[in-house]
Scaffold this motif. Structure first.
Motif, mmCIF file in Angstrom:
data_model
loop_
_atom_site.group_PDB
_atom_site.id
_atom_site.type_symbol
_atom_site.label_atom_id
_atom_site.label_comp_id
_atom_site.label_asym_id
_atom_site.label_seq_id
_atom_site.Cartn_x
_atom_site.Cartn_y
_atom_site.Cartn_z
ATOM 1 N N PHE A 7 -8.265 -10.528 -2.592
ATOM 2 C CA PHE A 7 -9.629 -10.208 -2.190
ATOM 3 C C PHE A 7 -10.253 -9.154 -3.097
ATOM 4 O O PHE A 7 -11.372 -8.711 -2.854
ATOM 5 N N THR A 8 -9.547 -8.743 -4.162
ATOM 6 C CA THR A 8 -10.028 -7.638 -4.985
ATOM 7 C C THR A 8 -11.329 -7.975 -5.700
ATOM 8 O O THR A 8 -12.286 -7.218 -5.687
ATOM 9 N N SER A 51 -10.544 -4.660 0.110
ATOM 10 C CA SER A 51 -9.564 -5.581 -0.462
ATOM 11 C C SER A 51 -8.133 -5.169 -0.119
ATOM 12 O O SER A 51 -7.283 -6.024 0.179
ATOM 13 N N ASN A 55 -5.756 -7.727 1.817
ATOM 14 C CA ASN A 55 -4.545 -8.177 1.134
ATOM 15 C C ASN A 55 -3.299 -7.866 1.952
ATOM 16 O O ASN A 55 -2.355 -8.664 2.007
#
Length: 277
Positions: A7-8, A51, A55
């Motif tokens: 999700f970064t 993120s 994650n």
């Protein structure tokens, strides 16, 4: 995490501003959590959508494995869905418009006889619930009773037994075992949400929690509307139910008074929720 589920990177959604706003509220959040009637920050959804948090939620859902929900998606195919729908998922969470799917009802035998109903959320709904849990759990931990040992990090049934043994050693000889029958099945949604609203100020998060409560139950191909209760089987259930117990029964002190036919009795509490019993 460097696979498709990361999700970064986000091309359309920039969370930098939201993160800065969230940090600004963190100190106030910790202080407010110490007072029963003070709501917390309005920016919890930004923390949930960070993120790092998503994650970690992904890793935990993947490690827990579990059966598919109503959409049939397996844990090992979750990363492909995230790669294709990440932007859409983040937008729905940040706007508070995320809509969970119905849970799939299954029954498992109880150790003491009978059957226990479980509601299996979809893999993506479990991901969202886990991400919410990771943010809410440390907030609620500051408010829970010291006598409560169920569904709490660093606490266990063994500790509850050890605490009970210490009470016996102090000279207490009467034990009363109390079970709230069908507690999960009869939770009032409005009461639960009103209690959560005293702690959570972020209305987007409250809408999403309400949506999880209202999500139907898929049973034998038919979606049944749910107007009360919360199904056991999702990551978020323990925290929401513990918060309900804390507020409804005022379990902050280690003891409370019960009026009987004679003088009031001082009762020492040990709380533990056993999901397999």
């Amino acid at each position: 995490m460097k696979d498709e589920s990361d999700f970064t990177s986000s091309a359309k959604i920039n969370l930098n501003t939201q993160r800065m706003n969230t940090k600004r509220f963190e100190e106030q959040q910790i202080k407010k959590a110490l007072f029963e009637n003070e709501p917390l920050t309005k920016c919890l959804m930004e923390k949930i959508c960070e993120s790092k948090n998503l994650n970690l939620a992904y890793k935990r859902v993947k490690a827990n494995k579990g059966a598919p929900g109503v959409d049939g998606m397996r844990v090992d195919t979750m990363s492909k869905f995230i790669a294709e729908h990440k932007e859409e998922l983040l937008k729905s969470l940040l706007s508070g418009s995320y809509q969970p799917q119905p849970v799939r009802e299954v029954e498992i035998p109880k150790s003491g006889g009978g059957m226990r109903k479980l509601g299996i959320p979809t893999v993506i709904d479990r991901l969202v619930q886990q991400a919410i849990l990771q943010v809410l759990q440390p907030i609620f931990e500051m408010r829970f009773s010291k006598s409560s040992f169920g569904f709490r990090p660093g606490r266990s049934a063994h500790q509850a037994v050890k605490q009970a043994q210490s009470y016996v050693q102090e000279g207490n000889r009467i034990v009363v075992d109390i079970d709230l029958e069908k507690f999960f099945d009869q939770v009032n949604h409005d009461i639960l949400m009103s209690k959560l609203a005293k702690v959570i100020e972020d209305k987007r998060l409250l809408r999403i929690i309400r949506a999880f409560l209202n999500a139907g139950i898929m049973k034998q191909g038919i979606c049944i509307e749910r107007v009360e209760g919360t199904p056991q089987g999702g990551p978020l259930t323990p925290t929401t139910m513990l918060q309900t117990s804390l507020n409804l029964y005022k379990l902050s002190p280690a003891s409370f008074y019960v009026r009987s036919l004679g003088p009031p009795l001082c009762i020492t509490l040990i709380l533990y929720r056993n999901v397999t019993g």
